[in-house]
Design an enzyme around this catalytic site. Structure first.
Site, short mmCIF file in Angstrom:
data_model
loop_
_atom_site.label_atom_id
_atom_site.label_comp_id
_atom_site.label_asym_id
_atom_site.label_seq_id
_atom_site.Cartn_x
_atom_site.Cartn_y
_atom_site.Cartn_z
N CYS A 122 0.34 -44.84 21.30
CA CYS A 122 0.38 -46.10 21.21
C CYS A 122 -0.40 -47.05 20.19
O CYS A 122 0.10 -48.15 20.07
CB CYS A 122 -0.13 -46.53 22.97
SG CYS A 122 -1.87 -46.04 22.93
N CYS A 130 3.44 -45.14 24.27
CA CYS A 130 2.73 -44.37 24.02
C CYS A 130 3.61 -43.10 23.54
O CYS A 130 3.13 -41.85 23.35
CB CYS A 130 2.06 -43.41 25.25
SG CYS A 130 0.87 -44.93 26.09
N LYS A 195 -4.62 -40.33 35.11
CA LYS A 195 -4.58 -41.43 34.55
C LYS A 195 -3.74 -42.61 35.12
O LYS A 195 -2.58 -42.46 35.08
CB LYS A 195 -4.12 -41.23 32.91
CG LYS A 195 -4.52 -42.77 32.27
CD LYS A 195 -4.35 -42.59 30.69
CE LYS A 195 -4.21 -43.79 29.91
NZ LYS A 195 -4.14 -43.76 28.66
N ARG A 217 2.64 -49.69 30.90
CA ARG A 217 2.94 -48.30 31.15
C ARG A 217 3.10 -47.72 32.48
O ARG A 217 2.84 -46.51 32.68
CB ARG A 217 1.39 -47.79 30.71
CG ARG A 217 1.06 -48.59 29.22
CD ARG A 217 0.43 -47.62 28.45
NE ARG A 217 -0.69 -48.19 27.41
CZ ARG A 217 -0.09 -48.68 26.13
NH1 ARG A 217 1.05 -48.59 26.03
NH2 ARG A 217 -1.20 -49.24 25.24
N LYS A 248 -9.28 -41.18 35.15
CA LYS A 248 -9.50 -42.38 34.52
C LYS A 248 -8.69 -43.60 35.30
O LYS A 248 -7.67 -43.24 35.47
CB LYS A 248 -8.93 -41.98 32.77
CG LYS A 248 -9.07 -43.38 32.17
CD LYS A 248 -8.26 -42.97 30.86
CE LYS A 248 -8.24 -44.32 30.11
NZ LYS A 248 -7.38 -44.40 28.96
N SER A 274 -13.22 -49.34 29.41
CA SER A 274 -13.50 -50.66 28.83
C SER A 274 -13.71 -51.76 29.56
O SER A 274 -14.71 -52.51 29.60
CB SER A 274 -12.51 -50.85 27.57
OG SER A 274 -11.14 -51.02 28.22
N TYR A 313 -19.03 -45.74 27.33
CA TYR A 313 -19.53 -46.48 26.01
C TYR A 313 -20.94 -46.85 26.06
O TYR A 313 -21.69 -47.26 25.09
CB TYR A 313 -18.53 -47.92 26.11
CG TYR A 313 -17.14 -47.81 25.91
CD1 TYR A 313 -16.65 -47.40 24.70
CD2 TYR A 313 -16.28 -47.66 27.16
CE1 TYR A 313 -15.25 -47.08 24.65
CE2 TYR A 313 -15.12 -47.51 26.99
CZ TYR A 313 -14.49 -47.43 25.67
OH TYR A 313 -13.10 -46.88 25.88
C1 PBG Z 1 -4.52 -44.42 24.99
C2 PBG Z 1 -5.52 -44.78 25.78
C3 PBG Z 1 -5.99 -45.95 26.42
C4 PBG Z 1 -7.28 -45.73 26.94
C5 PBG Z 1 -7.77 -44.44 26.23
N1 PBG Z 1 -6.52 -43.82 25.82
C6 PBG Z 1 -5.39 -47.37 26.96
C7 PBG Z 1 -4.18 -47.16 27.30
O1 PBG Z 1 -3.68 -46.18 28.13
O2 PBG Z 1 -3.34 -48.37 27.44
C8 PBG Z 1 -8.37 -46.58 27.70
C9 PBG Z 1 -9.71 -46.37 27.47
C10 PBG Z 1 -10.43 -47.64 27.92
O3 PBG Z 1 -9.92 -48.73 28.43
O4 PBG Z 1 -11.82 -47.56 27.56
N2 PBG Z 1 -3.29 -44.52 25.70
#
Ligand code: PBG
Length: 327
Positions: A122, A130, A195, A217, A248, A274, A313
């Protein structure tokens, strides 16, 4: 007979007593620090929506390995921000791509550091999806060989684990096969097995410049309403050869972490993403929450729920914070 014989407060009377009966341990040993690597020289660019996080050029990594050492963090998770994007994300597997050079440099600077790399397209595709896209759809099977190529390029550069985050079906097997074929038997797979399609990734997409240019996504990431599907995703990835599993985001999915850990009893990581970080940072800036104690509470809760490892983080802050106590 309970009260007055049973007085749970006796075990909370002083910090020493509380420590004796504490059930969950949080230490830097459990933490994985994400790093964002960007093409260019002499760059250490603050990420607006994630105060304290930076886009770093490879030549700036030296200072960061010192910080990792000081904070006793043993593992990093690398993300790349390429200079060029195209429909296939070809920069993602270039031998001298930003992540590949980052791995080599980190290995030189810190031979024992555990280097984990995010594997996804991505941030490398011009459409921000992705995988390969045809007629507005993210293609599954056609994307697998590309993810395998990215993983191999990371293994060649010296990665310890690759971490596929794309959520294509069958990618763990495709990656395991490709690694084994080139004798990278010792390179492990940390699978983003569970995820969710989460709103909490917002700040990350600014950091990695990876927002989809159309659509979302939800055809590959999971529906936040589903728990039993998480068990199926984890089971499939273990079958396909995952060494470590991940759930996650973290905090909104404590029940999922617990259930995956209980069911499979395998090493499990939780990604405190994040948005979880940004929420606390924003509230702390306003004086509405205390960052240190709130963050420690979140990270401890992820461990209590069943996460062996926490990707956060806040990794570089934890050792210093723990030295100040948990309150
Ligand atoms: C890539 C990916 C993402 C995150 C980790 N790897 C973003 C997404 O799937 O859109 C998010 C990590 C975060 O928000 O700290 N696919």
């Amino acid at each position: 007979m309970s009260f007055p014989r049973q007085r749970p407060r006796r075990l909370r009377s002083t910090e020493n007593v509380r420590k004796m009966v504490r059930e969950t341990e949080l230490s830097p040993d459990h933490l994985i620090a994400p790093l964002f690597l960007i093409e260019g020289k002499d760059i250490e660019r603050p990420i607006q929506s994630m105060p304290g996080q930076y886009q770093l050029s490879v030549d700036r990594l030296e200072g960061w390995t010192e910080k990792l050492n000081e904070s006793q963090v043993r593992a990093v998770l690398l993300f790349g921000i390429p200079a060029l994007k195209d429909p296939e994300g070809t920069e993602a597997w270039r031998e001298d791509g930003v992540v590949q050079r980052g791995i080599t440099r980190l290995r030189q600077l810190s031979p024992n550091l555990v280097i984990i790399t995010d594997v996804c397209l991505c941030a490398y595709t011009d459409h921000g999806h992705c995988g390969l896209v045809r007629e507005g759809k993210v293609l599954n099977d056609e994307t697998l060989p590309l993810l395998a190529k990215v993983s191999l390029s990371h293994a060649h550069a010296g990665a310890d684990f690759v971490a596929p985050s794309d959520m294509m079906d069958g990618r763990v097997r495709a990656i395991r096969d490709a690694l084994d074929e080139e004798n990278f038997f010792d390179v492990g797979i940390l699978s983003y097995a569970v995820k969710y399609a989460s709103s909490f990734y917002g700040p990350f997409r600014e950091a990695a410049q990876s927002s989809p240019s159309f659509g979302d996504r939800r055809t590959h990431q999971m529906d936040p309403a589903n728990l039993f599907e998480a068990l199926e995703e984890a089971r499939l990835d273990l079958e396909e050869g995952a060494d470590l599993l991940m759930v996650k985001p973290g905090l909104p999915y404590l029940d999922v972490i617990r259930e995956v850990k209980r069911t499979f009893q395998r090493p499990l990581a939780a990604y405190c993403v994040s948005g979880e970080y940004a929420m606390v940072k924003a509230a702390a800036e306003k004086g509405w929450l205390e960052e240190r104690t709130t963050a420690l509470e979140i990270l401890t809760s992820l461990r209590r729920a069943g996460a062996d490892l926490v990707i956060t983080y806040w990794s570089l802050d934890v050792a210093k914070w723990l030295a100040q106590g948990t309150r």
